[in-house]
Design a protein around this motif. Structure first.
Motif, PDB file in Angstrom:
ATOM      1  N   GLU A 126      52.099 106.012  15.424  1.00 37.98           N
ATOM      2  CA  GLU A 126      53.317 106.773  15.145  1.00 37.98           C
ATOM      3  C   GLU A 126      53.193 106.924  13.522  1.00 37.98           C
ATOM      4  O   GLU A 126      52.750 105.821  12.863  1.00 37.98           O
ATOM      5  N   ILE A 127      53.571 108.099  13.010  1.00 38.83           N
ATOM      6  CA  ILE A 127      54.065 107.921  11.560  1.00 38.83           C
ATOM      7  C   ILE A 127      55.290 106.930  11.366  1.00 38.83           C
ATOM      8  O   ILE A 127      55.928 106.875  11.957  1.00 38.83           O
ATOM      9  N   THR A 128      55.127 106.419  10.375  1.00 33.94           N
ATOM     10  CA  THR A 128      56.088 105.243   9.762  1.00 33.94           C
ATOM     11  C   THR A 128      57.632 105.856   9.837  1.00 33.94           C
ATOM     12  O   THR A 128      57.572 106.997   9.236  1.00 33.94           O
ATOM     13  N   ASP A 129      58.478 105.510  10.412  1.00 30.27           N
ATOM     14  CA  ASP A 129      59.933 105.763  10.715  1.00 30.27           C
ATOM     15  C   ASP A 129      60.077 106.924  11.353  1.00 30.27           C
ATOM     16  O   ASP A 129      61.029 107.796  11.056  1.00 30.27           O
ATOM     17  N   SER A 130      58.962 107.290  12.053  1.00 26.07           N
ATOM     18  CA  SER A 130      59.135 108.670  12.629  1.00 26.07           C
ATOM     19  C   SER A 130      58.540 108.252  14.156  1.00 26.07           C
ATOM     20  O   SER A 130      57.944 107.424  14.512  1.00 26.07           O
ATOM     21  N   TYR A 131      59.006 109.506  15.098  1.00 22.99           N
ATOM     22  CA  TYR A 131      58.393 109.400  16.512  1.00 22.99           C
ATOM     23  C   TYR A 131      57.269 110.116  16.411  1.00 22.99           C
ATOM     24  O   TYR A 131      56.444 110.251  17.828  1.00 22.99           O
ATOM     25  N   LEU A 132      56.788 110.828  15.587  1.00 18.09           N
ATOM     26  CA  LEU A 132      55.794 111.877  15.529  1.00 18.09           C
ATOM     27  C   LEU A 132      54.375 110.838  15.541  1.00 18.09           C
ATOM     28  O   LEU A 132      54.370 110.013  14.832  1.00 18.09           O
ATOM     29  N   PRO A 133      53.451 111.576  16.248  1.00 16.31           N
ATOM     30  CA  PRO A 133      51.892 110.728  16.467  1.00 16.31           C
ATOM     31  C   PRO A 133      51.281 111.134  15.151  1.00 16.31           C
ATOM     32  O   PRO A 133      51.438 112.155  14.324  1.00 16.31           O
ATOM     33  N   VAL A 134      50.574 110.181  14.880  1.00  8.36           N
ATOM     34  CA  VAL A 134      49.758 110.180  13.504  1.00  8.36           C
ATOM     35  C   VAL A 134      48.689 111.469  13.530  1.00  8.36           C
ATOM     36  O   VAL A 134      48.332 111.820  12.546  1.00  8.36           O
ATOM     37  N   ASP A 135      48.116 111.842  14.803  1.00 15.27           N
ATOM     38  CA  ASP A 135      47.305 112.872  15.049  1.00 15.27           C
ATOM     39  C   ASP A 135      47.706 113.673  16.122  1.00 15.27           C
ATOM     40  O   ASP A 135      47.866 113.030  17.376  1.00 15.27           O
ATOM     41  N   GLU A 136      48.404 114.857  15.579  1.00 19.76           N
ATOM     42  CA  GLU A 136      49.154 115.680  16.996  1.00 19.76           C
ATOM     43  C   GLU A 136      48.087 116.068  17.940  1.00 19.76           C
ATOM     44  O   GLU A 136      48.340 116.235  19.231  1.00 19.76           O
ATOM     45  N   ASP A 137      46.750 116.679  17.653  1.00 13.59           N
ATOM     46  CA  ASP A 137      45.845 117.074  18.365  1.00 13.59           C
ATOM     47  C   ASP A 137      45.241 115.950  19.370  1.00 13.59           C
ATOM     48  O   ASP A 137      45.164 116.212  20.671  1.00 13.59           O
ATOM     49  N   LYS A 138      45.076 114.800  18.846  1.00 12.80           N
ATOM     50  CA  LYS A 138      44.578 113.617  19.653  1.00 12.80           C
ATOM     51  C   LYS A 138      45.828 113.114  20.590  1.00 12.80           C
ATOM     52  O   LYS A 138      45.428 113.102  21.686  1.00 12.80           O
ATOM     53  N   TYR A 139      47.073 113.327  20.128  1.00 14.85           N
ATOM     54  CA  TYR A 139      48.029 112.902  21.039  1.00 14.85           C
ATOM     55  C   TYR A 139      48.155 114.014  22.143  1.00 14.85           C
ATOM     56  O   TYR A 139      48.515 113.614  23.480  1.00 14.85           O
ATOM     57  N   THR A 140      48.262 115.298  21.878  1.00 19.32           N
ATOM     58  CA  THR A 140      48.178 116.297  22.679  1.00 19.32           C
ATOM     59  C   THR A 140      46.973 116.152  23.830  1.00 19.32           C
ATOM     60  O   THR A 140      47.530 116.425  25.183  1.00 19.32           O
ATOM     61  N   ALA A 141      45.987 115.764  23.326  1.00 20.30           N
ATOM     62  CA  ALA A 141      44.875 115.712  24.364  1.00 20.30           C
ATOM     63  C   ALA A 141      45.184 114.746  25.283  1.00 20.30           C
ATOM     64  O   ALA A 141      44.905 114.594  26.475  1.00 20.30           O
ATOM     65  N   PHE A 142      45.655 113.300  24.881  1.00 21.10           N
ATOM     66  CA  PHE A 142      46.213 112.355  25.724  1.00 21.10           C
ATOM     67  C   PHE A 142      47.064 112.779  26.796  1.00 21.10           C
ATOM     68  O   PHE A 142      46.981 112.382  27.815  1.00 21.10           O
ATOM     69  N   VAL A 143      48.242 113.370  26.396  1.00 25.58           N
ATOM     70  CA  VAL A 143      49.259 113.753  27.374  1.00 25.58           C
ATOM     71  C   VAL A 143      48.735 114.526  28.348  1.00 25.58           C
ATOM     72  O   VAL A 143      48.975 114.475  29.585  1.00 25.58           O
ATOM     73  N   LYS A 144      47.794 115.719  27.923  1.00 24.52           N
ATOM     74  CA  LYS A 144      47.191 116.518  29.044  1.00 24.52           C
ATOM     75  C   LYS A 144      46.361 115.759  29.791  1.00 24.52           C
ATOM     76  O   LYS A 144      46.395 116.303  31.264  1.00 24.52           O
ATOM     77  N   ALA A 145      45.652 115.023  29.306  1.00 27.08           N
ATOM     78  CA  ALA A 145      44.664 114.218  30.381  1.00 27.08           C
ATOM     79  C   ALA A 145      45.409 113.099  31.181  1.00 27.08           C
ATOM     80  O   ALA A 145      45.080 113.180  32.330  1.00 27.08           O
ATOM     81  N   THR A 146      46.475 112.527  30.536  1.00 32.20           N
ATOM     82  CA  THR A 146      47.141 111.682  31.733  1.00 32.20           C
ATOM     83  C   THR A 146      48.230 112.693  32.692  1.00 32.20           C
ATOM     84  O   THR A 146      47.899 112.290  33.894  1.00 32.20           O
ATOM     85  N   VAL A 147      48.658 113.772  32.331  1.00 31.21           N
ATOM     86  CA  VAL A 147      49.386 114.246  33.270  1.00 31.21           C
ATOM     87  C   VAL A 147      48.522 114.795  34.360  1.00 31.21           C
ATOM     88  O   VAL A 147      48.506 114.830  35.574  1.00 31.21           O
ATOM     89  N   GLU A 148      47.312 115.542  33.930  1.00 27.92           N
ATOM     90  CA  GLU A 148      46.297 115.992  34.664  1.00 27.92           C
ATOM     91  C   GLU A 148      45.633 114.994  35.760  1.00 27.92           C
ATOM     92  O   GLU A 148      45.478 115.190  36.866  1.00 27.92           O
ATOM     93  N   ARG A 149      45.562 113.614  35.353  1.00 33.14           N
ATOM     94  CA  ARG A 149      44.988 112.643  36.092  1.00 33.14           C
ATOM     95  C   ARG A 149      46.043 112.419  37.218  1.00 33.14           C
ATOM     96  O   ARG A 149      45.543 112.113  38.377  1.00 33.14           O
ATOM     97  N   TYR A 150      47.064 112.462  37.065  1.00 36.39           N
ATOM     98  CA  TYR A 150      47.933 111.859  38.157  1.00 36.39           C
ATOM     99  C   TYR A 150      48.889 113.067  38.673  1.00 36.39           C
ATOM    100  O   TYR A 150      49.888 112.748  39.490  1.00 36.39           O
ATOM    101  N   ASP A 151      48.715 114.391  38.694  1.00 33.69           N
ATOM    102  CA  ASP A 151      49.500 115.329  39.216  1.00 33.69           C
ATOM    103  C   ASP A 151      48.889 115.531  40.666  1.00 33.69           C
ATOM    104  O   ASP A 151      49.508 116.487  41.225  1.00 33.69           O
ATOM    105  N   GLY A 152      47.795 114.952  41.028  1.00 33.57           N
ATOM    106  CA  GLY A 152      47.399 115.251  42.619  1.00 33.57           C
ATOM    107  C   GLY A 152      46.748 116.525  42.849  1.00 33.57           C
ATOM    108  O   GLY A 152      46.909 116.800  43.984  1.00 33.57           O
ATOM    109  N   ASP A 153      46.523 117.400  41.889  1.00 32.02           N
ATOM    110  CA  ASP A 153      45.999 118.760  42.342  1.00 32.02           C
ATOM    111  C   ASP A 153      44.460 118.791  42.402  1.00 32.02           C
ATOM    112  O   ASP A 153      44.099 119.960  43.170  1.00 32.02           O
ATOM    113  N   GLY A 154      43.782 117.831  42.450  1.00 34.33           N
ATOM    114  CA  GLY A 154      42.451 117.694  42.749  1.00 34.33           C
ATOM    115  C   GLY A 154      41.593 118.516  41.906  1.00 34.33           C
ATOM    116  O   GLY A 154      40.393 118.926  41.977  1.00 34.33           O
TER     117      GLY A 154
END
Length: 482
Positions: A126-154
């Motif tokens: 995280e950016i210091t004193d902020s909720y924002l990720p230090v790298d938005e693109d990498k964070y977005t990729a992590f979120v999409k990968a996590t949600v996709e992994r556990y959404d059960g759509d195969g």
């Protein structure tokens, strides 16, 4: 040496490693016939539903299944720093979360929190004193990968267990209890995370981090929350709102209505019309915890806690809250300091004051079980308020075409030891009245194999369309005698 599994994510998940108590327990067998989506409408949750305690023979989800818990909000969040331990290496590590989510038995839905890093740790994500990720693109990729992994759509090579998943995660919450006074950027984090979740799973629902939490300071805290976060989001990037409600067993449950009205008014002001509202953290306690700064916490009995928890479900459900999760933990133990959150669970953990021994179930454990058996499957959109007057509260639930009434008397705001009331019912013959708290001073006095015989019952004749009953300190269920 006493081994303690602490459940709270911020305390047990430090930067650089460690596994959560959530991660190690095996799932128990699922119930026949009914699947997780069948209980998606259920309001009965726990944060967390998992019991992970050394030397406790029923660790796992045995107790959650036994008492009818239908929603689990794990204490361990899906953290970016955990899934991608090297921010410059796109490789993800899923082992902990495959166990965490994969072991939840069928019939229990998952509400998962997702965040960059623990709020009390600086892991460099995280950016210091902020909720924002230090790298938005990498964070977005992590979120999409996590949600996709556990959404059960195969879909996708990285889907957990090839998409064969009895508990696909369709509900995600962005971090928790954002502090707009000391950190910036939460609204933007909500937007970024929401968009990434929806791209990976369009039918997933996204909750905003819950608003805190105790009656004494809720309004002041929420004013900052609304002005700094809801105003920036302006009706977008949130599917479900969440607020938290703790306090004591002497009527604090009633103050949740004023909190809800405040929340709803601010949601409307900032264009979040008709958005569902959940309470993903709710609690009271038994015993005599150490006082919080500025908040006295006098001794409360198991009976007080048990009755209060029923009220903390029925009352908010009656004015529109959709789901409620007691916290912290089905088993006691959180900060391990003999404080409030070490007394809110329904099973003793063998530590600190007023503890009757590891694995002893409190009265509230059995009251929760009776509540779910009486009310699960009700028409949650048609709960009728019969009376909220004279310290008497009566509500009508419709379940399978039959009515179940829940009634109580707030004796602590009245005089006398009982109160006789008469009210209308929609059935004839005899009424069965079941006291909602076991007939004992403590769960330690009960043999769980005697359930439900240790709940006091009586029958009363319905005269015309009315029944007369006498209330004491314990809530009751009223229904047609079979």
């Amino acid at each position: 040496m006493r081994i303690t599994v602490v459940l709270f994510l911020f305390l047990l998940t430090a930067c650089g490693g460690g596994t959560s108590g959530d991660a190690g327990a095996d799932a128990t067998s699922s119930e026949g016939g009914l699947t997780t989506p069948d209980y998606e409408d259920s309001p009965f949750g726990f944060h967390p539903a998992l019991v992970a305690k050394a030397f406790y023979s029923d660790s796992g989800y045995i107790d959650a299944q036994n008492i009818g818990v239908r929603w689990n909000r794990p204490s361990k969040y899906a953290f970016w720093f955990k899934v991608q331990p090297d921010i410059n290496d796109p490789a993800y590590t899923w082992d902990e979360y495959d166990i965490l989510y994969g072991n939840v038995p069928e019939g229990i839905n998952i509400l998962a929190n997702i965040a960059t890093e623990p709020g009390r740790e600086d892991c460099g994500y995280e950016i210091t004193d902020s909720y924002l990720p230090v790298d938005e693109d990498k964070y977005t990729a992590f979120v999409k990968a996590t949600v996709e992994r556990y959404d059960g759509d195969g879909i996708g090579e990285e889907d957990f267990n090839g998409g064969v998943f009895p508990n696909p995660i369709k509900y995600w919450q962005v971090d928790n209890e954002p502090d707009a006074l000391t950190k910036t950027g939460y609204a933007e984090l909500q937007r970024i995370t929401y968009m990434a979740i929806k791209e990976a799973c369009p039918d997933c629902q996204v909750l905003i981090g819950g608003a805190t939490g105790f009656p004494q300071n809720f309004a002041n805290n929420f004013a900052v929350y609304a002005q700094q976060i809801l105003s920036d989001l302006n009706g977008q990037y949130v599917d479900i709102f969440d607020f938290h409600w703790y306090g004591s067993a002497d009527g604090d449950y009633r103050k949740s209505k004023a909190a809800y009205d405040l929340v709803r008014s601010q949601l409307n002001e900032y264009n979040f019309w008709n958005i569902p509202v959940w309470i993903t953290e709710m609690g009271s306690y038994s015993g005599d915890p150490v006082d919080m700064p500025g908040i006295l916490q006098p001794y409360q009995s198991e009976r007080q806690q048990a009755g209060d928890y029923l009220k903390r479900f029925v009352y908010p459900l009656s004015f529109g809250v959709k789901k409620i999760f007691p916290a912290f933990g089905l088993m006691e133990g959180f900060k391990q300091n003999n404080g409030y959150f070490d007394h809110t669970g329904l099973i003793y953990d063998g530590a600190f004051s007023d503890d009757l021994g590891l694995g002893i179930k409190k009265l509230g454990y059995y009251s929760y079980k009776l509540m779910t058996e009486k009310l699960e499957g009700s028409d949650w959109d048609n709960i009728q308020v019969i009376q909220e007057l004279g310290n008497v509260y009566i509500y009508k639930f419709l379940k399978g075409g039959e009515s179940v009434y829940v009634a109580w008397w707030d004796y602590f705001d009245d005089t006398g030891v009982s109160k006789t009331i008469t009210f209308n019912v929609d059935f004839t013959g005899d009424a069965l009245i079941t006291t909602a708290v076991p007939n004992a001073d403590s769960g330690a006095d009960l043999n769980e194999n005697d359930y439900p015989d240790f709940f006091k019952t009586e029958t009363k004749t319905v005269s015309g369309v009315q029944v007369t009953i006498t209330l004491d300190e314990n809530p009751v269920f009223v229904e047609a005698a079979q």
